[in-house]
Design a protein around this motif. Structure first.
Motif, PDB file in Angstrom:
ATOM      1  N   GLU A   1     -11.458  -8.806  -2.289  1.00 10.70           N
ATOM      2  CA  GLU A   1     -11.730  -9.294  -3.643  1.00 10.70           C
ATOM      3  C   GLU A   1     -12.911 -10.263  -3.668  1.00 10.70           C
ATOM      4  OE1 GLU A   1      -7.864 -10.696  -4.717  1.00 10.70           O
ATOM      5  OE2 GLU A   1      -8.168 -12.666  -3.793  1.00 10.70           O
ATOM      6  N   LYS A   2     -13.311 -10.746  -2.501  1.00 14.50           N
ATOM      7  CA  LYS A   2     -14.489 -11.632  -2.440  1.00 14.50           C
ATOM      8  C   LYS A   2     -15.770 -10.828  -2.272  1.00 14.50           C
ATOM      9  CE  LYS A   2     -11.870 -15.480  -0.640  1.00 14.50           C
ATOM     10  NZ  LYS A   2     -11.029 -15.627   0.540  1.00 14.50           N
ATOM     11  N   VAL A   3     -15.680  -9.670  -1.580  1.00 15.54           N
ATOM     12  CA  VAL A   3     -16.923  -8.966  -1.247  1.00 15.54           C
ATOM     13  C   VAL A   3     -17.199  -7.733  -2.101  1.00 15.54           C
ATOM     14  CG1 VAL A   3     -16.850  -9.773   1.150  1.00 15.54           C
ATOM     15  CG2 VAL A   3     -15.930  -7.507   0.591  1.00 15.54           C
ATOM     16  N   CYS A   4     -16.231  -7.297  -2.929  1.00 16.27           N
ATOM     17  CA  CYS A   4     -16.515  -6.074  -3.702  1.00 16.27           C
ATOM     18  C   CYS A   4     -15.819  -6.065  -5.064  1.00 16.27           C
ATOM     19  CB  CYS A   4     -16.123  -4.837  -2.901  1.00 16.27           C
ATOM     20  SG  CYS A   4     -14.356  -4.621  -2.699  1.00 16.27           S
ATOM     21  N   ASP A   5     -16.300  -5.154  -5.914  1.00 16.70           N
ATOM     22  CA  ASP A   5     -15.660  -4.906  -7.210  1.00 16.70           C
ATOM     23  C   ASP A   5     -14.751  -3.687  -7.124  1.00 16.70           C
ATOM     24  OD1 ASP A   5     -17.335  -6.925  -8.551  1.00 16.70           O
ATOM     25  OD2 ASP A   5     -18.949  -5.518  -8.059  1.00 16.70           O
ATOM     26  N   VAL A   6     -15.090  -2.792  -6.194  1.00 15.27           N
ATOM     27  CA  VAL A   6     -14.301  -1.570  -6.018  1.00 15.27           C
ATOM     28  C   VAL A   6     -13.955  -1.427  -4.530  1.00 15.27           C
ATOM     29  CG1 VAL A   6     -14.236   0.930  -6.318  1.00 15.27           C
ATOM     30  CG2 VAL A   6     -15.620  -0.467  -7.868  1.00 15.27           C
ATOM     31  N   LEU A   7     -12.674  -1.378  -4.250  1.00 14.05           N
ATOM     32  CA  LEU A   7     -12.254  -1.189  -2.863  1.00 14.05           C
ATOM     33  C   LEU A   7     -11.750   0.229  -2.682  1.00 14.05           C
ATOM     34  CD1 LEU A   7     -11.666  -2.284  -0.017  1.00 14.05           C
ATOM     35  CD2 LEU A   7      -9.350  -2.796  -0.821  1.00 14.05           C
ATOM     36  N   ILE A   8     -12.342   0.929  -1.724  1.00 12.71           N
ATOM     37  CA  ILE A   8     -11.886   2.276  -1.396  1.00 12.71           C
ATOM     38  C   ILE A   8     -11.070   2.175  -0.112  1.00 12.71           C
ATOM     39  CG2 ILE A   8     -12.642   4.607  -0.800  1.00 12.71           C
ATOM     40  CD1 ILE A   8     -14.863   4.221  -2.776  1.00 12.71           C
ATOM     41  N   ALA A   9      -9.765   2.354  -0.261  1.00  4.42           N
ATOM     42  CA  ALA A   9      -8.888   2.258   0.903  1.00  4.42           C
ATOM     43  C   ALA A   9      -8.588   3.668   1.402  1.00  4.42           C
ATOM     44  CB  ALA A   9      -7.594   1.554   0.504  1.00  4.42           C
ATOM     45  N   VAL A  10      -8.688   3.838   2.714  1.00  4.75           N
ATOM     46  CA  VAL A  10      -8.405   5.151   3.310  1.00  4.75           C
ATOM     47  C   VAL A  10      -7.133   5.016   4.145  1.00  4.75           C
ATOM     48  CG1 VAL A  10      -9.270   6.981   4.829  1.00  4.75           C
ATOM     49  CG2 VAL A  10     -10.872   5.712   3.367  1.00  4.75           C
ATOM     50  N   GLU A  11      -6.138   5.844   3.834  1.00  3.98           N
ATOM     51  CA  GLU A  11      -4.858   5.768   4.560  1.00  3.98           C
ATOM     52  C   GLU A  11      -5.062   6.050   6.040  1.00  3.98           C
ATOM     53  OE1 GLU A  11      -2.000   8.545   3.104  1.00  3.98           O
ATOM     54  OE2 GLU A  11      -1.747   7.523   1.199  1.00  3.98           O
ATOM     55  N   PRO A  12      -4.509   5.210   6.911  1.00  4.42           N
ATOM     56  CA  PRO A  12      -4.562   5.517   8.335  1.00  4.42           C
ATOM     57  C   PRO A  12      -3.797   6.813   8.631  1.00  4.42           C
ATOM     58  CG  PRO A  12      -4.030   3.228   7.965  1.00  4.42           C
ATOM     59  CD  PRO A  12      -3.931   3.899   6.642  1.00  4.42           C
ATOM     60  N   LYS A  13      -4.170   7.487   9.712  1.00  6.14           N
ATOM     61  CA  LYS A  13      -3.551   8.792  10.065  1.00  6.14           C
ATOM     62  C   LYS A  13      -2.082   8.636  10.436  1.00  6.14           C
ATOM     63  CE  LYS A  13      -6.327  12.632  10.835  1.00  6.14           C
ATOM     64  NZ  LYS A  13      -7.722  12.590  11.220  1.00  6.14           N
ATOM     65  N   LYS A  14      -1.789   7.598  11.232  1.00 14.07           N
ATOM     66  CA  LYS A  14      -0.398   7.413  11.672  1.00 14.07           C
ATOM     67  C   LYS A  14       0.426   6.954  10.470  1.00 14.07           C
ATOM     68  CE  LYS A  14       2.274   4.693  15.077  1.00 14.07           C
ATOM     69  NZ  LYS A  14       3.491   5.417  14.841  1.00 14.07           N
ATOM     70  N   GLN A  15       1.562   7.623  10.227  1.00 14.30           N
ATOM     71  CA  GLN A  15       2.315   7.285   9.018  1.00 14.30           C
ATOM     72  C   GLN A  15       3.785   6.952   9.307  1.00 14.30           C
ATOM     73  OE1 GLN A  15       1.209   9.190   5.440  1.00 14.30           O
ATOM     74  NE2 GLN A  15      -0.823   8.507   6.025  1.00 14.30           N
ATOM     75  N   ASP A  16       4.155   6.838  10.603  1.00 17.76           N
ATOM     76  CA  ASP A  16       5.561   6.519  10.871  1.00 17.76           C
ATOM     77  C   ASP A  16       5.666   5.124  11.496  1.00 17.76           C
ATOM     78  OD1 ASP A  16       4.411   7.062  13.282  1.00 17.76           O
ATOM     79  OD2 ASP A  16       5.906   8.508  13.971  1.00 17.76           O
ATOM     80  N   GLY A  17       6.892   4.743  11.853  1.00 20.25           N
ATOM     81  CA  GLY A  17       7.101   3.431  12.474  1.00 20.25           C
ATOM     82  C   GLY A  17       6.679   2.304  11.523  1.00 20.25           C
ATOM     83  N   VAL A  18       5.974   1.319  12.058  1.00 19.18           N
ATOM     84  CA  VAL A  18       5.535   0.162  11.259  1.00 19.18           C
ATOM     85  C   VAL A  18       4.581   0.605  10.140  1.00 19.18           C
ATOM     86  CG1 VAL A  18       4.208  -2.004  11.372  1.00 19.18           C
ATOM     87  CG2 VAL A  18       5.875  -1.468  13.157  1.00 19.18           C
ATOM     88  N   MET A  19       3.901   1.755  10.348  1.00 20.63           N
ATOM     89  CA  MET A  19       2.949   2.228   9.341  1.00 20.63           C
ATOM     90  C   MET A  19       3.643   2.597   8.032  1.00 20.63           C
ATOM     91  SD  MET A  19       0.103   1.644  10.554  1.00 20.63           S
ATOM     92  CE  MET A  19      -0.920   2.395   9.310  1.00 20.63           C
ATOM     93  N   VAL A  20       4.945   2.896   8.052  1.00 19.27           N
ATOM     94  CA  VAL A  20       5.674   3.154   6.802  1.00 19.27           C
ATOM     95  C   VAL A  20       5.559   1.906   5.914  1.00 19.27           C
ATOM     96  CG1 VAL A  20       7.938   3.660   5.773  1.00 19.27           C
ATOM     97  CG2 VAL A  20       7.284   4.746   7.929  1.00 19.27           C
ATOM     98  N   GLY A  21       5.727   0.734   6.540  1.00 19.84           N
ATOM     99  CA  GLY A  21       5.622  -0.522   5.796  1.00 19.84           C
ATOM    100  C   GLY A  21       4.199  -0.805   5.338  1.00 19.84           C
ATOM    101  N   VAL A  22       3.240  -0.551   6.224  1.00 19.36           N
ATOM    102  CA  VAL A  22       1.831  -0.808   5.883  1.00 19.36           C
ATOM    103  C   VAL A  22       1.424   0.087   4.706  1.00 19.36           C
ATOM    104  CG1 VAL A  22      -0.549  -0.654   6.722  1.00 19.36           C
ATOM    105  CG2 VAL A  22       1.243  -1.545   8.226  1.00 19.36           C
ATOM    106  N   LEU A  23       1.804   1.370   4.768  1.00 17.13           N
ATOM    107  CA  LEU A  23       1.431   2.305   3.688  1.00 17.13           C
ATOM    108  C   LEU A  23       2.127   1.953   2.383  1.00 17.13           C
ATOM    109  CD1 LEU A  23       1.312   5.576   5.730  1.00 17.13           C
ATOM    110  CD2 LEU A  23      -0.523   4.677   4.300  1.00 17.13           C
ATOM    111  N   ASN A  24       3.383   1.505   2.486  1.00 20.11           N
ATOM    112  CA  ASN A  24       4.117   1.069   1.296  1.00 20.11           C
ATOM    113  C   ASN A  24       3.343  -0.050   0.584  1.00 20.11           C
ATOM    114  OD1 ASN A  24       6.065  -1.399   0.590  1.00 20.11           O
ATOM    115  ND2 ASN A  24       7.097   0.470  -0.049  1.00 20.11           N
ATOM    116  N   ARG A  25       2.803  -1.004   1.366  1.00 22.77           N
ATOM    117  CA  ARG A  25       2.038  -2.111   0.759  1.00 22.77           C
ATOM    118  C   ARG A  25       0.716  -1.610   0.196  1.00 22.77           C
ATOM    119  NH1 ARG A  25       6.364  -3.032   3.012  1.00 22.77           N
ATOM    120  NH2 ARG A  25       7.057  -5.107   3.643  1.00 22.77           N
ATOM    121  N   LEU A  26       0.038  -0.744   0.958  1.00 24.98           N
ATOM    122  CA  LEU A  26      -1.268  -0.236   0.508  1.00 24.98           C
ATOM    123  C   LEU A  26      -1.120   0.539  -0.797  1.00 24.98           C
ATOM    124  CD1 LEU A  26      -3.479   1.306   3.339  1.00 24.98           C
ATOM    125  CD2 LEU A  26      -4.160  -0.294   1.553  1.00 24.98           C
ATOM    126  N   ARG A  27      -0.066   1.371  -0.879  1.00 26.96           N
ATOM    127  CA  ARG A  27       0.123   2.179  -2.095  1.00 26.96           C
ATOM    128  C   ARG A  27       0.392   1.283  -3.292  1.00 26.96           C
ATOM    129  NH1 ARG A  27       3.240   6.393   1.511  1.00 26.96           N
ATOM    130  NH2 ARG A  27       1.423   7.635   2.096  1.00 26.96           N
TER     131      ARG A  27
END
Ligand code: AMP
Ligand code: MG
Length: 336
Positions: free
Chosen positions: A300-326
């Motif tokens: 939010e300091k460096v851009c007006d538009v953030l393009i987030a790309v989902e990491p490939k790994k989607q299980d384990g701890v990444m379930v939580g990370v993706l939940n937050r990103l979404r």
């Protein structure tokens, strides 16, 4: 009101204790994110937390205690598998949801018949909880819907002049909030994914479910937090899957305003020569969890538009990370 940031010492803990027993709120570090703590027995203190955060009044709070002994003082029903989970994961980033007993303020549970409890492992959180020696309710110390805080400075950015004291325990290692797990039924059911994974829970107790709210049903949603926009940087944020990286890059070119890309280290090669800031989540799932909120605040300091790309790994701890990103990319709350 002046907001002080203090390292955790006997003196700052004494000040924190005084504030808590006068019904005030104190920000504290944990191994997940910083929390905005208040006396769980004090109706006015609990209500103050909702007011300071601007938190919806139907989104319940987690009570934090420093030992299993203290946890057992505020719950009654304790199935054997819950005990096993506590032995395996607590102190640590796992919150257990028990039937409520009416022993803490009714404002904590917001009308649900359950109470969420956790024992944080962070040394500073332990010292604070030991000093006050009462259950402390502590939602993440961010203004409601904003990105959660993983440093004392993040808390200061959201609550300068709104709270008297931030206990500074350094950067949070975990980086995303605790796993919230319902233990009121026959098997544990994850209400919010986090650092303790479904696989880890199942390995200890044999089985573990995952809750998805049925928004069309009349039944009360078990964990109202799942309905709210959350973790959002104050810039437009769009999410692409890993397969859509090329499309994301084309979108970068089409967007007006300052653009940045956030993603795992592996996509650096695609954006390296585009002259666009790249917010690098890193390589491993624990690295990505621990960097996520810091980078969303950086965005939010460096851009007006953030393009987030989902990491490939989607299980384990990444379930939580993706939940937050979404959720960070959702533009409004889900109607309920
Ligand atoms: P935060 O305090 O911001 O980490 O959010 C706490 C999360 O725990 C939210 O998603 C809440 O909905 C959830 N939570 C707290 N208490 C309960 C409860 N009694 N039952 C179900 N979920 C809860
Ligand atoms: Mg939160």
């Amino acid at each position: 009101m002046e907001t002080k940031i203090e390292k955790i010492t006997a003196d700052s803990l004494a000040v924190a204790k005084k504030i808590i027993f006068e019904g005030g709120v104190v920000a504290m570090p944990t191994e997940t994110v910083y929390g905005l703590g208040g006396n769980a027995f004090d109706d006015a203190a609990v209500q103050r937390i909702f007011a300071v955060k601007g938190r919806p009044s139907d989104n319940p709070l987690i009570a934090h205690v420093h030992t299993d002994y203290d946890l057992l003082k505020i719950i009654d029903y304790d199935p054997p598998y819950a005990k096993k989970l506590r032995e395996a994961f607590l102190p640590g980033p796992l919150t257990l949801v028990y039937p409520s007993t009416g022993k803490v303020s009714p404002y904590v549970s917001c009308g649900l018949n359950t109470l969420a409890v956790r024992i944080p492992s962070h040394e500073g959180a332990q010292a604070f909880l030991k000093a006050v020696d009462i259950p402390i309710v502590a939602p993440s110390a961010n203004v409601s819907k904003h990105v959660s805080p993983t440093s004392a400075q993040h808390v200061f950015e959201d609550f300068n002049e709104k709270i008297p004291l931030i206990l500074d325990g350094g950067a949070c290692e975990g980086g995303i909030e605790s796993t919230v797990c319902d233990v009121t039924g026959e098997i544990p059911v994850i209400l919010r994914p986090g650092l303790v994974t479904r696989e880890q829970i199942a390995a200890v107790v044999g089985d573990c479910g995952e809750y998805t709210p049925d928004l069309s049903a009349k039944e009360k949603v078990k964990s109202p937090g799942v309905l709210y926009k959350h973790y959002s940087p104050r810039c437009k944020t769009v999410l692409f899957s890993a397969e859509e990286t090329q499309k994301a890059i084309a979108a970068c070119r089409a967007e007006t305003g300052r653009v940045a890309v956030l993603g795992e280290h592996a996509i650096l090669a695609f954006v390296a020569d585009m002259g666009i800031p790249f917010l690098d989540l890193g390589e491993t799932e624990t690295e990505m969890a621990s960097r996520l909120y810091d980078l969303l605040r950086e965005a939010e300091k460096v851009c007006d538009v953030l393009i987030a790309v989902e990491p490939k790994k989607q299980d384990g701890v990444m379930v939580g990370v993706l939940n937050r990103l979404r959720k960070a990319c959702v533009s409004t709350d889900i109607p309920h």
